[in-house]
Design a protein around this motif. Structure first.
Motif, PDB file in Angstrom:
ATOM      1  N   THR A 177       0.852  -1.183   0.000  1.00  0.00           N
ATOM      2  CA  THR A 177       0.000   0.000   0.000  1.00  0.00           C
ATOM      3  C   THR A 177       0.889   1.235   0.000  1.00  0.00           C
ATOM      4  O   THR A 177       1.867   1.295   0.758  1.00  0.00           O
ATOM      5  N   LYS A 178       0.566   2.194  -0.818  1.00  0.00           N
ATOM      6  CA  LYS A 178       1.375   3.404  -0.906  1.00  0.00           C
ATOM      7  C   LYS A 178       1.232   4.229   0.369  1.00  0.00           C
ATOM      8  O   LYS A 178       0.129   4.447   0.869  1.00  0.00           O
ATOM      9  N   MET A 179       2.352   4.696   0.906  1.00  0.00           N
ATOM     10  CA  MET A 179       2.330   5.519   2.106  1.00  0.00           C
ATOM     11  C   MET A 179       1.970   6.962   1.757  1.00  0.00           C
ATOM     12  O   MET A 179       2.259   7.438   0.653  1.00  0.00           O
ATOM     13  N   ARG A 180       1.334   7.630   2.675  1.00  0.00           N
ATOM     14  CA  ARG A 180       0.970   9.028   2.436  1.00  0.00           C
ATOM     15  C   ARG A 180       2.205   9.907   2.343  1.00  0.00           C
ATOM     16  O   ARG A 180       2.221  10.892   1.597  1.00  0.00           O
ATOM     17  N   LYS A 181       3.243   9.540   3.090  1.00  0.00           N
ATOM     18  CA  LYS A 181       4.480  10.309   3.053  1.00  0.00           C
ATOM     19  C   LYS A 181       5.659   9.354   3.146  1.00  0.00           C
ATOM     20  O   LYS A 181       5.690   8.475   4.002  1.00  0.00           O
ATOM     21  N   ASN A 182       6.627   9.525   2.249  1.00  0.00           N
ATOM     22  CA  ASN A 182       7.804   8.665   2.278  1.00  0.00           C
ATOM     23  C   ASN A 182       8.633   8.914   3.533  1.00  0.00           C
ATOM     24  O   ASN A 182       8.736  10.048   4.022  1.00  0.00           O
TER      25      ASN A 182
ATOM     26  N   GLY B 246       8.584   4.075   0.719  1.00  0.00           N
ATOM     27  CA  GLY B 246       7.374   4.704   0.189  1.00  0.00           C
ATOM     28  C   GLY B 246       6.199   3.752   0.163  1.00  0.00           C
ATOM     29  O   GLY B 246       5.091   4.128  -0.214  1.00  0.00           O
ATOM     30  N   ARG B 247       6.458   2.493   0.560  1.00  0.00           N
ATOM     31  CA  ARG B 247       5.417   1.466   0.555  1.00  0.00           C
ATOM     32  C   ARG B 247       5.367   0.770   1.899  1.00  0.00           C
ATOM     33  O   ARG B 247       6.383   0.650   2.587  1.00  0.00           O
ATOM     34  N   GLU B 248       4.193   0.296   2.249  1.00  0.00           N
ATOM     35  CA  GLU B 248       4.046  -0.479   3.476  1.00  0.00           C
ATOM     36  C   GLU B 248       3.142  -1.669   3.225  1.00  0.00           C
ATOM     37  O   GLU B 248       2.314  -1.665   2.304  1.00  0.00           O
TER      38      GLU B 248
ATOM     39  N   SER C  28       0.129  -3.413   4.448  1.00  0.00           N
ATOM     40  CA  SER C  28      -1.025  -3.193   5.319  1.00  0.00           C
ATOM     41  C   SER C  28      -1.469  -4.517   5.928  1.00  0.00           C
ATOM     42  O   SER C  28      -0.993  -5.599   5.552  1.00  0.00           O
TER      43      SER C  28
END
Length: 581
Positions: free
Chosen positions: A415-420, A425-427, A429
């Motif tokens: 899942t794309k992170m709201r802020k790197n 930049g990804r986590e 979930s």
């Protein structure tokens, strides 16, 4: 990452001037630890002081404090954050006394050289201001959970390292990656872990700030509140060690289970074995400076030593930790052990046949220790965007997994992170993690697009040496004394022959037949005068992960490519006209 961490780091603004930004952590980290321990000890302060007056022996005092308070550590000073500021002139001496009077196993402040920082703060006329700020922060576990405290420490370390232009990834692993590793590590044992009152051990030889140990404990206690997980770890970075140890102290663990030092050269738990082991060792880090000690241990320990199967290149030591962990697994007759380790891609395939890395893979696969390998999404870690993999090892595999390795492509579950955060930049979930764990649990019934199950021998191959005859000036073969063609080194070649060539399932035992079949079909039709020098044949193992999940993507139609080229040419011509105009 943490509002608490941000608040604590804001206290560092008071240090601006006398301290450079890359020095802030030398003050902030030990004071955060001290305040955390201070808040934990406060309710039983008088009890500890009374017991200290009664018992002189530190070991006896520790036992009595544990009986009275349930805590494995104590402090016998007359000072605490509650009264330190009452004696303005004696603040530095009193704070030093407070730090000195912790129980002997609380050695964490030595690794920050904190008493030196106390004097430096006093000289800069900042000590009172900083202590006042920390006194205002309530860090008791009832107010700040262990998870939030861990986040705060990691936030501070990251900020500290950014200021010092260092790599935060040397200190901690993203929690989403740890949670996936923990789920996979415990997956096969979840049924056992629900038994009432069970006791298990968990070990991390690269403990960092203790994030892996903490999250593993959380996982177990969520399933079974009555379970007990004894945590063990070793860490060679002084500050990370201090944080890890203080964190476990705060949770009531035995602090002697966390050791300082280099696991590769000085195993603090030699002879100990564990139910579960986990690690995120450094990638691509040289171990040349330890090579002499490691090689000496390997020679002296013989075939049963931790590094017996082989040694990787001195340019990258992560496979040494892989071997170390296999050595730490509880023996099958004692219940067995499982390992979870995060590594980059090189241990899958680096090294030619019979090189150190290949021999390590050979030993792991031939002993049926590799259960699953999961490819993680890229851009998952704070200081690198490279591909990483979780290896799960087990020396007591379930019967349906014996002789098999499951490869799981988890690269698309993110899942794309709201802020790197740095390179992250990804986590992963909770939903992403559940999908990967389900693929693991489904095993042979899992979606083949994301999961492959292969026999151990499908990773083996032979490197054969193909010789061609030497010829004289007249085009005649040159013979040796026995009348056999003399090989020409300049025409020599090698070929890799998979154990499974021609559909063979015989593994190592099919060596002669498979090599001959390969030679007859793949070599001889093209070079009829060639032969295989059997004495030079080598056995190798590699795990070509990406090859098993390769998806052919046809090239775009030429008309589409031409249309794109025409658009680009038109843009270039337009730019040229603007320049000429």
């Amino acid at each position: 990452m943490s509002n608490l961490g941000s608040f604590i780091w804001s206290i560092a603004d008071q240090l601006r001037g006398p301290y450079r930004p890359n020095q802030y952590g030398n003050v902030i980290l030990p004071l955060t630890i001290l305040r955390r321990l201070d808040c934990i000890l406060e309710p039983d302060r008088e009890t500890m002081r009374n017991l200290a007056a009664k018992y002189d022996n530190p070991n006896r005092l520790k036992v009595e404090v544990k009986k009275a308070t349930g805590r494995p550590f104590y402090n016998t000073s007359n000072y605490s954050f509650a009264n330190l500021l009452q004696d303005a002139d004696g603040l530095a001496d009193n704070l030093t006394d407070y730090v000195d009077r912790f129980s002997p196993d609380v050695d964490v402040f030595e690794y920050f050289d904190f008493k030196k920082e106390i004097l430096a703060l006093e000289k800069a006329e900042l000590l009172r201001e900083v202590v006042t700020s920390f006194k205002a922060v309530d860090l008791h576990p009832d107010v700040v959970s262990n998870a939030d405290m861990g986040d705060a420490f990691e936030y501070i370390i990251r900020k500290f390292n950014e200021a010092a232009n260092e790599t935060s990834g040397d200190h901690y692993t993203p929690r989403d990656a740890i949670r996936l590793l923990v789920d996979l590590l415990f997956a096969e044992k979840d049924a056992d872990l629900t038994e009432d009152g069970i006791i298990r051990t968990l070990y991390d030889p690269t403990a960092g700030t203790g994030g892996m140990l903490s999250l593993a404990e959380e996982h177990l206690l969520e399933q079974n509140p009555n379970a007990k997980l004894s945590l063990y770890g070793q860490e060679y970075n002084g500050q990370s060690y201090a944080i890890c140890k203080s964190d476990l102290l705060a949770k009531g663990h035995d602090a002697t289970n966390i050791a300082f030092g280099n696991t590769l050269t000085d195993d603090a738990f030699a002879g100990r074995h564990f139910d579960f082991c986990m690690s995120n060792p450094p990638y691509g880090v040289e171990w040349k400076q330890y090579a002499k000690a490691v090689k000496k241990e390997r020679e002296e320990a013989g075939p049963y030593g931790r590094f017996a199967p082989g040694l990787p290149s001195t340019s990258d030591g992560q496979m040494l930790f892989l071997l170390h962990l296999t050595h730490k697994m509880r023996a099958p007759e004692d219940g067995g052990g499982r390992v979870g380790i995060v590594m980059n891609g090189s241990p899958l395939f680096n090294g030619a046949a019979e090189s150190g890395p290949s021999n390590i893979r050979k030993w792991l696969l031939e002993h049926d220790l590799v259960e699953a390998i999961v490819a993680l999404p890229t851009n998952m870690f704070f200081n690198t965007g490279i591909a990483t993999y979780i290896w799960i090892l087990d020396n007591t595999k379930h019967s349906d997994r014996q002789g098999l390795v499951q490869l799981i492509d988890g690269t698309s579950f993110w899942t794309k992170m709201r802020k790197n955060l740095g390179s992250k930049g990804r986590e992963i979930s909770d939903t992403d993690r559940a999908k990967v764990v389900k693929l693991y649990a489904d095993f042979t019934a899992a979606d083949p697009e994301f999961s492959k199950v292969l026999r151990n021998d499908e990773f083996g191959y032979w490197t054969i040496t193909v010789e061609r005859p030497m010829v004289d000036g007249d085009g005649n073969q040159v013979l040796d004394r026995k009348g056999n063609p003399k090989p020409d080194p300049k025409r020599r070649d090698t070929e890799n022959v998979p154990f499974t060539y021609g559909g063979s399932t015989a593994g190592v035992s099919g060596k002669a037949e498979v090599i001959q079949d390969y030679f007859d079909a793949e070599v001889k039709p093209h070079v009829p005068d060639a032969w295989v020098d059997q004495s030079k044949t080598k056995t190798g193992y590699e795990i070509p992960f990406n090859r098993h999940f390769y998806k052919y993507i046809p090239p775009r139609p030429l008309a589409e490519i031409d249309a794109d080229l025409e658009k680009q040419v038109a843009k270039i011509l337009e730019l040229l006209r603007e320049v000429e105009g």
